[in-house]
Write an enzyme that holds these catalytic residues in place. Structure first.
Site, short mmCIF file in Angstrom:
data_model
loop_
_atom_site.label_atom_id
_atom_site.label_comp_id
_atom_site.label_asym_id
_atom_site.label_seq_id
_atom_site.Cartn_x
_atom_site.Cartn_y
_atom_site.Cartn_z
N GLU A 502 1.12 -1.42 -0.26
CA GLU A 502 -0.08 0.22 0.16
C GLU A 502 0.65 1.40 -0.06
O GLU A 502 1.16 1.88 -0.37
CB GLU A 502 -0.87 -0.20 1.14
CG GLU A 502 -2.06 0.40 1.04
CD GLU A 502 -3.54 0.92 1.55
OE1 GLU A 502 -3.82 -0.40 2.04
OE2 GLU A 502 -4.53 1.51 1.19
N GLU A 769 -2.11 0.12 12.67
CA GLU A 769 -3.99 1.26 12.31
C GLU A 769 -5.16 0.47 13.07
O GLU A 769 -6.19 1.18 12.26
CB GLU A 769 -3.71 0.03 11.46
CG GLU A 769 -5.30 0.50 9.90
CD GLU A 769 -4.58 -0.77 9.36
OE1 GLU A 769 -3.80 -1.60 8.92
OE2 GLU A 769 -4.95 -0.14 7.69
C1 BGC Z 1 -5.16 2.45 4.61
C2 BGC Z 1 -5.64 3.98 5.29
C3 BGC Z 1 -6.45 4.44 4.72
C4 BGC Z 1 -7.75 3.89 4.51
C5 BGC Z 1 -8.32 5.04 3.59
C6 BGC Z 1 -6.26 2.10 4.37
O1 BGC Z 1 -6.28 1.35 3.29
O2 BGC Z 1 -4.53 2.20 4.92
O3 BGC Z 1 -5.38 4.38 6.44
O4 BGC Z 1 -6.76 5.74 4.72
O5 BGC Z 1 -7.37 2.99 3.66
O6 BGC Z 1 -9.94 4.59 4.30
#
Ligand code: BGC
Length: 920
Positions: A502, A769
Site C-alpha cells: 500500500e 492501524e
Molecule cells: C489505508 C488508510 C487509509 C484508508 C482509507 C487504508 O487502506 O491504510 O490508512 O486512510 O485505507 O480509508
C-alpha cells in the site's frame, strides 16, 4: 506587558542564527518564487525582541549554468525594515539568475534599538531555468534493455515483472586543470530512482531520489556540490537506475506500476563545472553514455532487491575502466516534462540499530530482533564461498510459535537476496524499503555474528522539533512510538504504512496527524513538497482526492470527507505552526476551487453528495456509526472557517468575509439538521460530538451541554473512546477545552482496548492501524488490513504538546510569535516537561505537582511573548520568580470551577508557583 516587568538590562546584542531559505539550510536548488528567508534570534535575558531587520543578499559567483557574476551592488538590500518578522520573509530584490549562487546575511535591531553584528553568511542557489536550463537528453538502456537481462532471471510472475538495474557511465575530461575548478554542481533526476556516482564514490547521502511525484505533472531533481571530487585526466560520472514508484510495484495493484506512470526508468543529469577564469563546462546525459547490467538483478520498493555480487563489474564507475563491451544508451528529448528543484528534505539513513538478539532455528535459519519496528533495510556482512545464496525476509512481528509473521504484508515481499562473490562481502540494498522489526536470514554460510547485521533507519530527513517526558513511563513510550511511526512513514510523501503493498499518500491520515507531525519534527519543507503533489492530484471539478500522488485511474475520483479536506487543513496547519503565508498563497486558488466545488455540489449547505469512497470515521470501534453527511458537513464548515482565516492572513478581506458567510450558512444547516435543542448531536457517537464541538457547530449556549453529552457517551463506553481516524485527533483536545481534563486523562490511561495504552502493554513500538491489531483471543486481526505501523491513531501526540505541556500558538498569531503556555496537569502525572522548536527557536515547559504546590517553568526564545496560564486552587496566590502576582485570573478551560493565573511575559526563563488544583 506591565511596567514592573521591565526588560532586565542586557549587554549582549541579539544575534540572528540558524538562517534558513525555504525552510532548508543552504539549499542548492530553490525556485526563485520560493525564496523565503528565516532566522532565529539568540540572546540572553528577558523580553528580548527584534524591532527591525536588514537582509542583504549578494550574488556569489556562478554555481550553475547562468550564474551571476558576483560583482556589483547586492541583489537585494532590504534596508532597515521595521518588523518583528523573522520567518517567511520574502526575497524582494533583483531577479535571481537561474543556477546562481547567493550569499545572504541578516542583522537585527533589538528592543533597545541596539544593532546586532551581521549574521554568519548563509547561501542559497537558484534552480536551473526550467524552460531551457537543461542541456541533456533523457537516457536509458532503451529497448535493448530486455536483451541485457541475466539468463537465469527469477521464474515466478513477480520476478518476471521486475527488471535488472542498469548501470550507466560517461567518461570525460575537464577543460582546464582540476585545480582551476571553482564550483561543480551535479543536477540529477530520473523517471524512477537514481543513485549518482562520481569517480567511484556515491554522490551525496540521499536515497530513493528523486522522490515520488505524479511524474506526468512534475519531476523533482536534486543538486549536489561535487567541487573537489573532480580530477585531472579521466573523470567518470555514473548512475544506477531503478524502477521505484515510476515503474515498479506501487500500492495494492498486484502489477507493476507501468500502468500508472511508465514502463522503464530513464535518467537526466547535468554536471556544471565553473572554472576560476569564468568559463564553464557542462557534462550532461547524452549519446556519449554507455550502459550495462551489473550485480542488481532486480530492485523494487515493495518486493526487495537481489544482488548477484559475482556479476559486479568492478571499477565500472572509475577512470580507466574498459567499457567497450557496454552499449550505447537511447536518448529521448521530452520537452513536455516539467523538471523542478526538490523543495523537500532528502530521504536519508538517519540511524543504525544493532540487533537485540540473533537466534538460529533448527532448520538453520537465523532470526533477528531489532527491538523497534522501523522502516529501512539491513546491512549484512557475509563470509563464504562464491555463489552462496542468502535470503533476508522482513516482518513486523513473530507468530506465536516464534516464526516471522508476514501475512499482513499482503503482496509485498520485502525480501532481499544476495549471491555472494566469495571471501568477505557487504550487502546493502538502496532502491527498496522494508517495514520491519524482525528479519529472517536463510542460507547464511557459517555462523552469523550479531555484529554482521545492522538495521538502517531510512526516511525523509525531518529534524526532531519536539520532546516530551513525564512521570509515567508508559506515556513516554507512547511518545516515542508516535515519533517512530512518523519516521517510518514520512518517505518523500506521508504514507499510511511502510510494510504492506500500500504505502500510499493518503490525505486523511496525513490530515489528522499533521499537527502532531509539526510538533514532533520540522516538516515545513516536507509538507511543502507534498502539498504540490496534493495540488497536482486535484480533479478538474476542484475536488481533492484520497491519495496524492494519485495513481491512475483508480484514484481519479473525489476524495472522501476528512480525506479531501486535507487540501485545506494542511496549508492552514503549516500557516499556524510556521507562520507560513507563502504556502497559503501558493495553494489559495486550489483551495478556492475545492470550496467552490463543494458549494456547487451541495447547494443546500449540507454536504451529502459526491462523498467519494465515504470512509467516514474510518476504523471507529463500536457499533454506532456517525452519519456520513454529518461528518462531511462538519469538515466543510471547518474548511470554510480556515479559508476565512487564511484569506485574511494574505490580505484578501473580501474572500475572508465571503468564507465567513459560507461558514455561517453551513453552520446553520448543520445545526438545523443534526443538533437538537438540548445540545444532543445526531447519532450520539463520540465523533459526532467531537467534530461538532471542535468545528464550532454547536450554538454557544449549548456547548457545555453538548460536552456533557460527549462525556456521558464516554462513560457509557466505560471510559473508552469509540473514535476512528476522523474523530480521534480532536477527542482529547475537545475534552480538555470543555472542562473535561479528568475524562481526557481517563481515556488516555485506559489499559483495556480500545486505547493507546493497550497497544503499549502489548509491545507496540509503532502505532497500530487498528485498535485491535492484536488481541489475546484472536491474535493478529485479519491479515487483509492490519498494519502495525500506521501513524493516524498517533494523532494524540498533539494533545501531549498542546495540553499536557500547554504549548500553543496564540489565536490569530501564527508561527508562535505570540503563544499561550497553559499546561493541563491531570491524571496520575506528577510532572511533565518538554519542548517545541518552531521557527522562532526552542520553547520549553516543565511543571511539577508536589504536595499542595504546583510549579511551572517556561523558557521562551527572543521574539516571542506568551500568555502563561497557571491553573490553581487559588489563582490569585500564584507568584512568579520575582514574587509578582498575576496580571489577572480567568476561568481554566480544563476543569469546571478552576481558575488560572494569567501572566503576560516576554522571552527568557520564567518560573511560577502556587497552590495546586489538586494535592498529590
Ligand atoms: C489505508 C488508510 C487509509 C484508508 C482509507 C487504508 O487502506 O491504510 O490508512 O486512510 O485505507 O480509508
Amino acid at each position: 506587558m506591565s511596567a514592573r516587568k521591565e526588560a532586565t538590562p542586557v549587554t549582549t546584542p541579539l544575534r540572528p542564527v540558524a538562517l534558513r531559505c525555504a525552510h532548508l539550510a543552504n539549499p542548492l536548488a530553490v525556485a526563485p518564487g520560493r525564496v523565503r528567508l528565516s532566522w532565529e534570534l539568540d540572546g540572553e535575558g528577558r523580553d528580548r525582541r527584534q524591532r527591525a531587520y536588514q537582509v542583504r543578499v549578494e550574488a556569489d559567483g556562478p554555481a550553475g549554468a547562468d550564474g551571476p557574476s558576483g560583482a556589483g551592488p547586492p541583489a537585494w538590500d532590504s534596508g532597515r525594515t521595521e518588523s518583528a518578522d523573522c520567518a517567511d520573509v520574502g526575497y524582494a530584490g533583483r531577479p535571481l539568475a537561474p543556477g546562481g549562487r547567493y550569499r545572504w546575511q541578516v542583522r537585527v535591531w533589538d528592543e533597545n534599538d541596539v544593532c546586532s553584528p551581521w549574521s554568519d553568511p548563509a547561501w542559497f542557489e537558484v534552480e536551473l531555468d526550467p524552460r531551457d536550463g537543461w542541456r541533456g537528453s533523457w537516457i536509458s538502456p532503451g529497448p535493448a534493455h530486455e536483451n541485457l537481462s541475466p539468463p537465469e532471471g527469477p521464474a515466478d510472475p513477480v520476478g518476471r515483472a521486475m527488471a535488472p538495474v542498469p548501470y550507466l557511465r560517461r567518461a570525460f575530461r575537464l577543460d582546464a586543470p582540476a585545480a582551476a575548478v571553482r564550483t561543480a554542481r551535479l543536477y540529477m533526476t530520473a523517471l524512477g530512482l537514481y543513485e549518482a556516482r562520481l569517480n567511484g564514490a556515491r554522490v551525496g547521502q540521499a536515497f530513493l531520489t528523486p522522490g515520488w511525484t505524479d511524474y506526468g505533472h512534475r519531476i523533482l531533481y536534486q543538486a549536489y556540490d561535487v567541487t573537489g571530487q573532480l580530477g585531472d585526466g579521466e573523470n567518470v560520472l555514473a548512475a544506477l537506475l531503478a524502477d521505484g514508484w515510476y515503474s515498479g510495484f506501487v500500492g495494492f495493484d498486484a502489477k507493476r506500476a507501468g500502468a500508472h506512470y511508465g514502463t522503464a526508468p530513464e535518467l537526466l543529469a547535468q554536471l556544471v563545472i565553473a572554472f576560476a577564469d569564468g568559463t564553464c563546462q557542462t557534462v550532461a546525459t547524452d549519446a556519449g553514455w554507455r550502459t550495462q547490467l551489473g550485480a542488481i538483478a532486480h530492485a523494487d520498493l515493495l518486493m526487495g532487491e537481489r544482488h548477484d555480487l559475482t556479476r559486479e563489474p568492478g571499477g565500472w564507475d572509475t577512470a580507466g575502466f574498459d567499457d567497450r563491451g557496454w552499449r550505447a544508451v537511447r536518448c529521448r528529448d521530452q520537452p513536455g516534462r516539467r523538471v523542478v528543484a526538490d523543495p523537500g528534505p532528502p530521504v536519508r539513513v538517519t540511524q543504525q540499530i544493532a540487533p537485540v538478539w540473533v537466534r538460529r532455528a533448527d532448520d538453520g535459519r537465523y532470526l533477528a530482533d531489532f527491538g523497534q519496528n522501523l522502516t529501512g533495510w539491513l546491512t549484512v556482512t557475509v563470509r563464504g564461498p562464491a555463489g552462496t545464496q542468502v535470503r533476508i525476509r522482513h516482518g513486523e512481528a513473530l507468530t506465536e510459535d516464534g516464526r516471522l509473521y508476514t501475512e499482513n504484508l499482503r503482496a509485498a515481499r520485502q525480501t532481499d537476496e544476495i549471491v555472494t562473490p566469495g571471501g568477505t562481502a557487504a550487502f546493502e540494498p538502496r532502491f527498496t524499503l522494508h517495514g520491519f522489526r524482525y528479519a529472517e536470514i536463510s542460507g547464511y554460510p557459517g555462523e552469523l555474528d550479531p555484529g554482521d547485521l545492522a538495521a538502517r533507519v531510512v526516511h525523509s530527513d525531518i529534524e526532531p522539533a519536539g520532546s516530551f517526558r513525564c512521570s509515567q513511563e508508559w506515556l513516554n513510550q507512547l511518545f516515542r512510538t508516535i515519533d517512530w511511526g512518523q519516521r517510518g512513514n514520512f518517505i518523500s510523501v506521508p504514507t499510511d504504512c511502510p510494510q504492506r503493498d500500500e504505502r500510499l499518500g493518503w490525505l486523511g491520515d496525513a490530515q489528522v496527524f499533521a499537527r502532531t507531525a509539526c510538533y514532533n519534527r520540522d516538516v515545513a519543507a516536507f509538507f511543502a513538497k507534498w502539498l504540490d503533489d496534493v495540488a497536482d492530484a486535484q480533479l478538474d471539478s476542484g475536488a481533492f482526492t484520497d491519495i496524492a500522488p494519485r495513481l491512475l485511474p483508480r484514484f481519479a475520483r473525489t476524495g472522501a470527507p476528512a480525506w479531501a479536506d486535507a487540501g485545506v487543513i494542511l496549508p492552514w496547519t503549516l500557516y499556524v505552526m510556521y507562520g507560513d503565508r507563502s504556502i497559503v498563497r501558493r495553494h489559495f486558488a486550489a483551495m478556492t476551487a475545492f470550496l467552490d466545488y463543494l458549494e456547487r455540489t451541495n447547494p443546500d449547505y449540507l454536504r451529502c453528495r459526491d462523498l467519494g469512497a465515504g470512509y467516514n470515521d474510518w476504523l471507529a470501534p463500536g457499533a454506532d456509526e456517525t452519519p456520513r453527511e454529518l461528518l462531511a458537513t462538519a469538515y466543510w464548515a471547518y474548511d470554510a472557517a480556515l479559508m476565512a482565516e487564511m484569506a485574511g492572513a494574505i490580505g484578501r478581506p473580501a474572500e475572508a468575509s465571503r468564507y465567513r458567510d459560507l461558514r455561517d450558512k453551513i453552520g446553520a444547516a448543520f445545526t438545523g439538521a443534526f443538533v437538537s435543542a438540548d445540545g444532543r448531536v445526531a447519532s450520539g457517537t463520540q465523533t459526532a460530538y467531537v467534530l461538532a464541538l471542535h468545528m464550532d457547530l454547536i450554538p454557544a449556549g449549548l456547548r457545555a451541554a453538548a460536552a456533557g453529552h460527549l462525556a456521558a457517551a464516554i462513560d457509557r463506553a466505560d471510559g473508552h473512546l469509540t473514535t476512528g481516524f476522523a474523530g480521534v485527533s480532536y477527542l482529547l483536545p475537545v475534552l480538555s477545552s470543555h472542562g473535561h481534563d479528568d475524562l481526557a486523562y481517563r481515556v488516555l490511561g485506559q489499559r483495556s482496548r480500545p486505547s493507546w495504552r493497550y497497544m503499549m502493554d502489548h509491545g507496540a513500538t509503532t502505532i497500530w492501524e487498528r485498535w485491535d491489531g492484536w488481541t489475546p483471543e484472536r491474535g493478529f486481526t485479519s491479515p487483509a488490513m492490519n498494519s502495525l505501523n500506521h501513524y493516524s491513531l498517533g494523532s494524540v501526540g498533539e494533545w501531549l504538546y498542546r495540553f499536557v505541556l500547554g504549548i500553543e500558538p496564540a489565536p490569530g498569531t501564527p508561527g508562535f510569535a505570540r503563544l499561550t503556555v497553559r499546561p493541563h496537569p491531570g491524571g496520575e502525572l506528577d510532572w511533565a516537561e518538554g519542548s517545541y522548536r518552531g521557527v522562532r527557536g526552542p520553547i520549553r515547559v516543565r511543571w511539577r505537582r508536589s504536595g499542595t504546590e504546583f510549579a511551572l517553568e517556561t523558557e521562551l526564545p527572543p521574539g516571542t511573548t506568551a500568555s502563561v496560564r497557571v491553573p490553581s486552587a487559588a489563582a490569585a496566590q500564584v507568584r512568579d520568580d520575582l514574587g509578582h502576582s498575576p496580571d489577572g485570573t480567568a476561568e481554566f478551560p480544563g476543569a469546571p470551577g478552576v481558575t488560572e493565573a494569567v501572566f503576560e511575559v516576554g522571552s527568557g526563563t520564567h518560573r511560577f508557583t502556587g497552590p495546586a488544583v489538586r494535592a498529590t
